[in-house]
Every structure is written in structure tokens, then in C-alpha cells.
Motif scaffolding. Structure first.
Motif, PDB file in Angstrom:
ATOM      1  N   GLU A   1       0.761  -0.868  -0.216  1.00  0.00           N
ATOM      2  CA  GLU A   1      -0.587  -0.069  -0.306  1.00  0.00           C
ATOM      3  C   GLU A   1       1.457   1.236  -0.161  1.00  0.00           C
ATOM      4  N   ARG A   2       0.808   2.485  -0.602  1.00  0.00           N
ATOM      5  CA  ARG A   2       1.106   3.577  -0.721  1.00  0.00           C
ATOM      6  C   ARG A   2       2.359   3.665  -0.953  1.00  0.00           C
ATOM      7  N   LEU A   3       3.070   2.516  -2.017  1.00  0.00           N
ATOM      8  CA  LEU A   3       4.230   2.363  -2.147  1.00  0.00           C
ATOM      9  C   LEU A   3       5.062   3.384  -3.264  1.00  0.00           C
ATOM     10  N   ILE A   4       5.797   3.560  -3.298  1.00  0.00           N
ATOM     11  CA  ILE A   4       6.432   4.887  -3.857  1.00  0.00           C
ATOM     12  C   ILE A   4       7.954   4.350  -4.291  1.00  0.00           C
ATOM     13  N   ASP A   5       8.700   2.953  -4.340  1.00  0.00           N
ATOM     14  CA  ASP A   5       9.882   3.531  -4.701  1.00  0.00           C
ATOM     15  C   ASP A   5       9.933   1.500  -4.203  1.00  0.00           C
ATOM     16  N   LEU A   6      10.666   0.795  -5.769  1.00  0.00           N
ATOM     17  CA  LEU A   6      11.268  -0.269  -5.604  1.00  0.00           C
ATOM     18  C   LEU A   6      12.429  -0.571  -5.429  1.00  0.00           C
ATOM     19  N   ALA A   7      13.067  -1.653  -4.810  1.00  0.00           N
ATOM     20  CA  ALA A   7      14.721  -1.699  -4.805  1.00  0.00           C
ATOM     21  C   ALA A   7      15.131  -3.301  -4.537  1.00  0.00           C
ATOM     22  N   ALA A   8      15.329  -4.312  -5.476  1.00  0.00           N
ATOM     23  CA  ALA A   8      15.597  -5.256  -5.997  1.00  0.00           C
ATOM     24  C   ALA A   8      17.474  -5.437  -5.297  1.00  0.00           C
ATOM     25  N   SER A   9      17.303  -6.928  -4.441  1.00  0.00           N
ATOM     26  CA  SER A   9      18.817  -7.310  -3.657  1.00  0.00           C
ATOM     27  C   SER A   9      19.836  -7.356  -4.519  1.00  0.00           C
ATOM     28  N   ALA A  10      20.939  -7.441  -3.976  1.00  0.00           N
ATOM     29  CA  ALA A  10      22.166  -7.464  -4.653  1.00  0.00           C
ATOM     30  C   ALA A  10      22.664  -8.959  -3.755  1.00  0.00           C
ATOM     31  N   GLN A  11      21.928  -9.168  -3.096  1.00  0.00           N
ATOM     32  CA  GLN A  11      22.253 -10.877  -2.998  1.00  0.00           C
ATOM     33  C   GLN A  11      21.352 -11.819  -3.290  1.00  0.00           C
ATOM     34  N   ASP A  12      20.231 -11.617  -2.989  1.00  0.00           N
ATOM     35  CA  ASP A  12      18.835 -12.681  -3.831  1.00  0.00           C
ATOM     36  C   ASP A  12      18.939 -12.320  -4.312  1.00  0.00           C
ATOM     37  N   ALA A  13      17.451 -12.967  -5.122  1.00  0.00           N
ATOM     38  CA  ALA A  13      16.544 -12.329  -6.848  1.00  0.00           C
ATOM     39  C   ALA A  13      15.826 -12.252  -6.359  1.00  0.00           C
ATOM     40  N   ASP A  14      14.860 -12.861  -5.383  1.00  0.00           N
ATOM     41  CA  ASP A  14      14.148 -13.325  -4.482  1.00  0.00           C
ATOM     42  C   ASP A  14      13.620 -12.169  -3.125  1.00  0.00           C
ATOM     43  N   THR A  15      15.119 -11.423  -2.847  1.00  0.00           N
ATOM     44  CA  THR A  15      14.651 -10.702  -2.117  1.00  0.00           C
ATOM     45  C   THR A  15      14.193  -9.160  -2.569  1.00  0.00           C
TER      46      THR A  15
ATOM     47  N   ARG B   1      21.695   4.289   5.560  1.00  0.00           N
ATOM     48  CA  ARG B   1      22.138   3.512   4.934  1.00  0.00           C
ATOM     49  C   ARG B   1      22.264   2.445   5.967  1.00  0.00           C
ATOM     50  N   SER B   2      22.378   1.284   4.867  1.00  0.00           N
ATOM     51  CA  SER B   2      22.783   0.040   6.030  1.00  0.00           C
ATOM     52  C   SER B   2      23.537  -1.318   4.780  1.00  0.00           C
ATOM     53  N   ALA B   3      24.409  -1.957   5.559  1.00  0.00           N
ATOM     54  CA  ALA B   3      24.757  -3.736   5.199  1.00  0.00           C
ATOM     55  C   ALA B   3      23.120  -4.081   4.850  1.00  0.00           C
ATOM     56  N   GLU B   4      22.930  -4.982   3.628  1.00  0.00           N
ATOM     57  CA  GLU B   4      22.352  -5.712   3.772  1.00  0.00           C
ATOM     58  C   GLU B   4      21.971  -7.504   4.352  1.00  0.00           C
TER      59      GLU B   4
ATOM     60  N   ASP C   1      27.601  -2.931  -4.117  1.00  0.00           N
ATOM     61  CA  ASP C   1      28.276  -3.632  -3.313  1.00  0.00           C
ATOM     62  C   ASP C   1      26.774  -4.331  -2.117  1.00  0.00           C
ATOM     63  N   GLY C   2      26.158  -3.852  -2.369  1.00  0.00           N
ATOM     64  CA  GLY C   2      25.187  -4.342  -1.175  1.00  0.00           C
ATOM     65  C   GLY C   2      24.236  -3.644  -0.497  1.00  0.00           C
ATOM     66  N   THR C   3      25.397  -2.287  -0.322  1.00  0.00           N
ATOM     67  CA  THR C   3      24.491  -1.164   0.455  1.00  0.00           C
ATOM     68  C   THR C   3      23.283  -0.875   0.365  1.00  0.00           C
ATOM     69  N   LEU C   4      22.284  -0.358   1.475  1.00  0.00           N
ATOM     70  CA  LEU C   4      21.398  -0.055   1.062  1.00  0.00           C
ATOM     71  C   LEU C   4      21.034   0.883   1.733  1.00  0.00           C
ATOM     72  N   TYR C   5      20.010   2.186   0.573  1.00  0.00           N
ATOM     73  CA  TYR C   5      19.664   3.701   0.886  1.00  0.00           C
ATOM     74  C   TYR C   5      18.714   3.360   1.479  1.00  0.00           C
ATOM     75  N   ALA C   6      17.883   4.640   2.150  1.00  0.00           N
ATOM     76  CA  ALA C   6      16.660   4.678   1.951  1.00  0.00           C
ATOM     77  C   ALA C   6      16.513   5.979   2.186  1.00  0.00           C
ATOM     78  N   PHE C   7      15.904   6.690   2.366  1.00  0.00           N
ATOM     79  CA  PHE C   7      15.067   8.074   2.831  1.00  0.00           C
ATOM     80  C   PHE C   7      14.422   8.679   3.684  1.00  0.00           C
ATOM     81  N   VAL C   8      14.496   8.102   4.982  1.00  0.00           N
ATOM     82  CA  VAL C   8      13.208   8.021   5.407  1.00  0.00           C
ATOM     83  C   VAL C   8      12.781   9.524   6.642  1.00  0.00           C
ATOM     84  N   VAL C   9      11.569  10.178   5.850  1.00  0.00           N
ATOM     85  CA  VAL C   9      11.246  11.446   5.935  1.00  0.00           C
ATOM     86  C   VAL C   9      10.768  11.808   7.418  1.00  0.00           C
ATOM     87  N   GLY C  10      11.717  12.838   8.040  1.00  0.00           N
ATOM     88  CA  GLY C  10      11.951  13.405   9.132  1.00  0.00           C
ATOM     89  C   GLY C  10      13.110  12.883   9.975  1.00  0.00           C
ATOM     90  N   GLN C  11      14.025  11.797   9.347  1.00  0.00           N
ATOM     91  CA  GLN C  11      15.629  11.580   9.797  1.00  0.00           C
ATOM     92  C   GLN C  11      16.536  11.490   8.790  1.00  0.00           C
TER      93      GLN C  11
END
Length: 291
Positions: free
Chosen positions: A171-185, A234-237, A220-230
Motif C-alpha cells: 500500500e502507498r508504494l513509492i519506490d522499489l529496489a532489488a537485493s544485490a544478494q538474492d534475486a527473490d529479495t 544506509r545499511s549493509a544488506e 556492493d550491497g549497501t541499502l540506502y533509504a530516505f526516511v522522512v523526518g530522519q
């Protein structure tokens, strides 16, 4: 389109329709424009470092695809009207994917370019199409796996030739990103938070409970996300542990992010107001791109 987050505040997200005045702006006719003026003339739908020319940035817009170097001059690459779901191939430098619609209406389906964006052709209309994937992502773990949002979460396992519906859209989707480690994630940025699916979109689990306007997974498997208000996080997968990147975002909301596959310290972002920023230290500090 305009969406509202759970606090009732109007949030500008990818896919905004342009006003008639902007739609007939100079960028609709010009072959080049200062990158600083793109925000005044069109809407940005995606970014990617041009791996055929790593000093240049590919900028997908409502009025075609542009390429800009550090001099800030954005040259038109393609006149295909509206690029939605713009995504580079994870390993082939010359191949780009997108969706959207042409100037005369209708949907483009799933389209591809094998010459760096100069020419495009439809690979597939998609399931129930022609589709207009406003959110799309290609798996770095298996580039044959592509996800797109249209009437449900669609998935292709043959490079976009055939598609099936994997499940309902978050619900209320804005963006998608596939994992760099697992095609099903696959990860989903939504107005209610960051979600992750480990079964190719069949089921989803919450990662972060605040509105998230953008999610991207670097090569390289680093996940970036923009959290509104924060701000930018980023985090390693794997076991995600989001940490803050940089500071001082003020009222900016990030909608798109691109990391140089050859140099993870080079990061580019586009804000909800069409401003493009660049970092050469992994996101600690930022400057206006092309200034």
C-alpha cells in the motif's frame, strides 16, 4: 499524482504530473539545457551513472533522457517522452531499461536500449499491458529478474520478455529496489515505511515504520533509504541496521539515488523539487551537481 502520508501532509513523490505550462517548457524542444534548469522545466524520474562515461550522469525525465557531465550541461540523449521506472542493467554498461508513455498517450510497456539510451524498443507489453511501470528494479544478483509495479507487483525471470503477477502491491508504494544478494529479495519504500519481501513479492515485512520516499541498493550491497523526518539512511544488506548518512537536509525529500558502480564514494541524489546533488565521500557531504 499526489499522495498523502499518514500524517495528512501532502507528499510529492515520483510520478507527479506536470502542469501544462511546464509541459510545453523549453526542455521539451531544446537539445541541451543547463542541468540546473531541468528542475524548472520538467520532472526527474531517475538517475544513473553512465558507465560508458563514468564522469557523466544519466537523468531520466518527463521529457526524455539527458546526459550531463560535471560542466552542468545536460544534453538530450533520447526523445522518448516520459521515462518511468528508469533502471540501468547491473552488468551491461550499454543497456538501460524503462517504462512510461509517449507524448501522444498510451503506455510504453517494458522498453530497453542497448546503445546507451539513444534508441529504445519494447521488449514486452507486460502482464495486462501495455504497462506503465512507475516503479521498477532489476536484480543485481540475477539481471534476468526484473520487478515492476502495475496492477500488482509483476516479475519477469527472462530479462523482461514475459511477466507474471507475483502478488499485490504494498500500500502507498513509492519506490522499489532489488537485493544485490538474492534475486527473490526486494525492498519497497512506502508512505507507511520500508518493507522487505524475501519471496519475490509474495509477502512483506516491515523494516522501518516512518514514511520512506526512496530505496536503492548499491552494487556492493549497501541499502540506502530516505526516511522522512530522519534523513538519508544506509545499511549493509542482511540484518538491516539503518544508520544516518550526512545531515542538514532541511525540507528536502530524496526521490532518486545513484551510486557509481566503480566508486562507491560517488553518490548522486535528486530531491522532490528536482535538485540534483553529488557526493564524493559516500554521502557525508554534498554539493549541487553541475554547479
Amino acid at each position: 499524482m499526489t499522495k498523502r502520508n499518514r500524517f495528512g501532509v501532502t507528499a510529492v513523490v515520483a510520478g507527479l504530473a506536470l502542469s501544462g505550462a511546464v509541459a510545453i517548457g523549453l526542455v521539451a524542444q531544446a537539445e541541451s539545457v543547463p542541468v540546473s534548469e531541468l528542475r524548472e522545466q520538467t520532472h526527474i524520474h531517475g538517475l544513473a551513472v553512465d558507465r560508458q562515461d563514468p564522469q557523466s550522469l544519466l537523468i531520466a525525465t518527463h521529457h526524455g533522457l539527458f546526459r550531463s557531465g560535471p560542466d552542468g550541461k545536460a544534453e538530450r540523449v533520447s526523445v522518448v517522452q516520459d521515462f518511468m521506472g528508469f533502471t540501468p542493467h547491473p552488468s551491461d554498461p550499454g543497456t538501460l531499461y524503462a517504462s512510461g508513455h509517449p507524448a501522444d498517450g498510451g503506455n510504453l510497456g517494458f522498453i530497453a536500449s542497448t546503445d546507451g539510451g539513444a534508441t529504445w524498443e519494447q521488449v514486452s507489453p507486460g502482464e495486462g499491458g501495455p504497462v506503465d511501470f512507475h516503479q521498477m528494479t532489476v536484480s543485481p544478483a540475477d539481471p534476468m529478474v526484473v520487478y515492476g509495479a502495475f496492477g500488482g507487483l509483476q516479475v519477469s525471470r527472462d530479462g523482461g520478455k514475459t511477466w507474471s503477477v507475483a502478488g499485490p502491491l504494498p500500500e502507498r508504494l513509492i519506490d522499489l529496489a532489488a537485493s544485490a544478494q538474492d534475486a527473490d529479495t526486494v525492498y519497497a519504500a512506502t508512505e507507511s515505511g520500508l518493507l522487505v519481501s524475501k519471496d519475490a513479492g509474495g509477502t512483506w515485512a516491515a523494516v522501518e515504520g516512518s514514511p520512506v520516499s526512496m530505496v536503492e541498493v548499491a552494487p556492493d550491497g549497501t541499502l540506502y533509504a530516505f526516511v522522512v523526518g530522519q534523513g538519508l539512511m544506509r545499511s549493509a544488506e542482511g540484518e538491516l541496521d539503518l544508520e544516518s548518512v550526512g545531515a542538514g537536509w532541511g525540507g528536502r525529500i530524496l526521490l532518486h539515488l545513484a551510486v557509481d558502480p566503480a566508486n562507491k564514494e560517488r553518490v548522486f541524489v535528486a530531491t522532490h523539487e528536482g535538485e540534483i546533488l553529488a557526493s564524493t565521500d559516500g554521502g557525508t557531504s554534498w554539493t549541487t551537481f553541475g554547479s
